[in-house]
Design a protein around this motif. Structure first.
Motif, PDB file in Angstrom:
ATOM      1  N   ASP A   1       8.890  44.236  30.089  1.00  0.00           N
ATOM      2  CA  ASP A   1       9.898  44.473  31.125  1.00  0.00           C
ATOM      3  C   ASP A   1      10.070  43.250  32.019  1.00  0.00           C
ATOM      4  O   ASP A   1       9.136  42.474  32.198  1.00  0.00           O
TER       5      ASP A   1
ATOM      6  N   LYS B   1      15.998  51.520  36.364  1.00  0.00           N
ATOM      7  CA  LYS B   1      17.314  51.919  35.832  1.00  0.00           C
ATOM      8  C   LYS B   1      17.239  53.227  35.072  1.00  0.00           C
ATOM      9  O   LYS B   1      18.233  53.734  34.588  1.00  0.00           O
TER      10      LYS B   1
ATOM     11  N   LYS C   1      13.796  54.452  24.068  1.00  0.00           N
ATOM     12  CA  LYS C   1      12.469  54.606  23.490  1.00  0.00           C
ATOM     13  C   LYS C   1      12.306  53.782  22.236  1.00  0.00           C
ATOM     14  O   LYS C   1      12.049  54.306  21.150  1.00  0.00           O
TER      15      LYS C   1
HETATM   16  N1  GDD Z   1      19.564  44.728  28.776  1.00  0.00           N
HETATM   17  C1  GDD Z   1      19.249  45.870  29.415  1.00  0.00           C
HETATM   18  N2  GDD Z   1      20.133  46.903  29.376  1.00  0.00           N
HETATM   19  N3  GDD Z   1      18.083  45.976  30.067  1.00  0.00           N
HETATM   20  C2  GDD Z   1      17.807  47.129  30.711  1.00  0.00           C
HETATM   21  C3  GDD Z   1      18.687  48.235  30.716  1.00  0.00           C
HETATM   22  C4  GDD Z   1      19.906  48.100  30.011  1.00  0.00           C
HETATM   23  O1  GDD Z   1      20.750  48.993  29.959  1.00  0.00           O
HETATM   24  N4  GDD Z   1      18.112  49.232  31.439  1.00  0.00           N
HETATM   25  C5  GDD Z   1      16.929  48.751  31.866  1.00  0.00           C
HETATM   26  N5  GDD Z   1      16.748  47.485  31.450  1.00  0.00           N
HETATM   27  C6  GDD Z   1      15.609  46.592  31.680  1.00  0.00           C
HETATM   28  C7  GDD Z   1      15.214  46.445  33.137  1.00  0.00           C
HETATM   29  O2  GDD Z   1      15.929  45.414  33.750  1.00  0.00           O
HETATM   30  C8  GDD Z   1      13.735  46.155  33.022  1.00  0.00           C
HETATM   31  O3  GDD Z   1      13.497  44.798  32.762  1.00  0.00           O
HETATM   32  C9  GDD Z   1      13.304  46.967  31.820  1.00  0.00           C
HETATM   33  O4  GDD Z   1      14.479  47.171  31.045  1.00  0.00           O
HETATM   34  C10 GDD Z   1      12.675  48.309  32.201  1.00  0.00           C
HETATM   35  O5  GDD Z   1      13.591  49.034  32.989  1.00  0.00           O
HETATM   36  P1  GDD Z   1      13.162  49.800  34.303  1.00  0.00           P
HETATM   37  O6  GDD Z   1      14.390  50.329  34.909  1.00  0.00           O
HETATM   38  O7  GDD Z   1      12.267  48.945  35.141  1.00  0.00           O
HETATM   39  O8  GDD Z   1      12.335  50.996  33.662  1.00  0.00           O
HETATM   40  P2  GDD Z   1      11.071  51.754  34.233  1.00  0.00           P
HETATM   41  O9  GDD Z   1      10.120  50.830  34.893  1.00  0.00           O
HETATM   42  O10 GDD Z   1      11.531  52.928  34.995  1.00  0.00           O
HETATM   43  O11 GDD Z   1      10.440  52.261  32.841  1.00  0.00           O
HETATM   44  C11 GDD Z   1       9.514  51.473  32.150  1.00  0.00           C
HETATM   45  O12 GDD Z   1       8.393  52.205  31.932  1.00  0.00           O
HETATM   46  C12 GDD Z   1       8.536  53.235  30.977  1.00  0.00           C
HETATM   47  C13 GDD Z   1       7.218  53.873  30.814  1.00  0.00           C
HETATM   48  O13 GDD Z   1       7.197  55.070  31.431  1.00  0.00           O
HETATM   49  C14 GDD Z   1      10.074  50.912  30.837  1.00  0.00           C
HETATM   50  O14 GDD Z   1       9.182  49.975  30.311  1.00  0.00           O
HETATM   51  C15 GDD Z   1      10.251  51.978  29.804  1.00  0.00           C
HETATM   52  O15 GDD Z   1      10.608  51.370  28.544  1.00  0.00           O
HETATM   53  C16 GDD Z   1       8.963  52.690  29.655  1.00  0.00           C
HETATM   54  O16 GDD Z   1       9.132  53.733  28.747  1.00  0.00           O
END
Ligand code: GDD
Ligand code: MN
Length: 377
Positions: free
Chosen positions: A108, A229, A198
């Motif tokens: 991330d 997001k 996922k």
């Molecule tokens: N290109 C792109 N497009 N990147 C995205 C999008 C999108 O539509 N949506 C989110 N991202 C990127 C964000 O900028 C970030 O770098 C990363 O994907 C993870 O997004 P977050 O919005 O920070 O997700 P989170 O922290 O709530 O969820 C994380 O943890 C989960 C575990 O519970 C992610 O790693 C998930 O994949 C993971 O399942």
């Protein structure tokens, strides 16, 4: 891999050393985080020939510009800017397909993952011990303390569903932090879903046990800048992935949602017809036309909001899309009535003929809407 060329950790790399690792970072509005991440990758990956590929979905905060500025100073930094698309999984897939390194990692962009685990993960793959290494919060030594209880509950629930329904045997299939041998990824890529978020679960479920997997523990940290997001709609994405994998991609969540919206439209139609007839005392033909128009409009709006939320039409595009949707549905209605008539002609069972017509209508509307109204750009 060529042992002779690979330098020891900490040793300076010779220019032109063969690339060992591509780090893929999906980003959406992460302009405040990317520079820190690149700096931390530089520290963690000293002595390794690496590059980082940011895949940015045209973030309004100018993340792509920040990345390009970084890449002017450091050629190991690359940027893919996608226009008109949204989606974490699709972005990760595209990034990995743009890599030529033998290994690709996904991490991330908000510094919640622990980049200091990357050398260990690379070691496990390069030594042949594993083909996929997962950063896991749910094994000894890992944790997800930064989660609130609601988010933790949802994550654990999804994990349990994935483990039981898809018979995935890993502790943290919902992780967004992993590294994979790129040749193995390329084999699986054609069957992966680009919708949703996922990606790891999809990779593991698609491989059906034919992938040597190891998990390494890490602590899921807090976001540096910006906000998550992932909204409540990710539950829908998750359901869609489980459905698709269970039915070998026969049933898509999009089609189910489209059909669901269609049945809501039917209720809207009947309610409007009733009101037009009983309250406004309109003649039947006009009342029926009102009902149909209202149902098509509400179907369009619901589909735009739910079924095609990743390709949502905005601004003037909504009007254009609505008119096209009217057109598609009108032809769909003709197809519906036509099929129902011919079935009824063969076999005068009203519900069978009605159902055949309705099925024809929804399949037609779905296919044509995907082609003309919410077409992929
Ligand atoms: N290109 C792109 N497009 N990147 C995205 C999008 C999108 O539509 N949506 C989110 N991202 C990127 C964000 O900028 C970030 O770098 C990363 O994907 C993870 O997004 P977050 O919005 O920070 O997700 P989170 O922290 O709530 O969820 C994380 O943890 C989960 C575990 O519970 C992610 O790693 C998930 O994949 C993971 O399942
Ligand atoms: Mn995050």
């Amino acid at each position: 891999m060529n042992e002779a060329i690979r330098p020891e950790p900490g040793q300076l790399l010779q220019a032109g050393a063969p690339l060992q690792l591509s780090v893929i970072v999906p980003t959406f509005n992460e302009s405040g985080n990317v520079a820190v991440l690149v700096q931390r990758l530089g520290v963690a990956l000293a002595g390794i020939a690496w590059e980082v590929i940011f895949v940015d979905d045209n973030s309004p905060d100018g993340t792509a510009d920040v990345v390009r500025a970084l890449s002017q100073r450091d050629p190991r930094v690359r940027c893919i800017r996608r226009i008109g698309r949204r989606g974490l999984s699709g972005a990760c897939i595209e990034g990995m397909l743009a890599s030529s390194a033998p290994c690709a990692a996904v991490i991330d962009g908000d510094l919640q993952h622990d980049e200091t685990q990357l050398p260990k993960m690379l070691g496990l793959i390069e030594s042949g011990a594993a083909e996929l290494v997962i950063g896991s919060r749910y094994i000894d030594g890992g944790s997800a303390d930064s989660f609130n209880s609601q988010r933790l509950g949802a994550s654990k629930f999804a994990t349990a569903v994935a483990q039981r329904v898809l018979r995935v045997k890993i502790a943290d299939p919902m992780s967004g932090f992993f590294m994979i041998r790129r040749d193995r990824f390329e084999q699986l890529a054609p069957q992966l879903s680009i919708q949703g978020f996922k990606i790891l679960l999809d990779v593991v479920a698609t491989a059906r046990g034919d992938l040597r997997i190891t998990e390494v523990p890490y602590t899921f940290g807090s976001r540096l800048h910006g906000e998550s997001k992932l909204d409540s709609m990710v539950a829908l994405d998750f359901l869609g992935l489980v459905l698709a994998k269970l039915t070998n991609d026969v049933v898509s969540l999009r089609f189910l949602l489209f059909a669901l919206v269609g049945s809501i439209g039917l209720c809207v139609h009947f309610a409007a017809l009733y009101v037009a007839l009983e309250v406004y005392l309109l003649p039947f033909a006009e009342a029926q036309a009102c009902g149909a128009l209202l149902a098509m409009t509400s179907n369009f709006l619901l589909n735009n909001f739910l079924t095609y939320r990743d390709q949502r039409l905005k601004g003037f595009g909504i009007l254009r899309g609505l008119l096209l949707f009217y057109l598609v549905c009108s032809v769909g209605l003709l197809a519906n009535v036509g099929v129902a008539f011919s079935v009824y002609d063969q076999e005068p069972i009203w519900w069978l003929a009605g159902a055949a017509g309705a099925l024809m209508g929804v399949v037609w509307n779905y296919a044509m809407s995907g082609l003309f109204v919410w077409r992929k750009r």
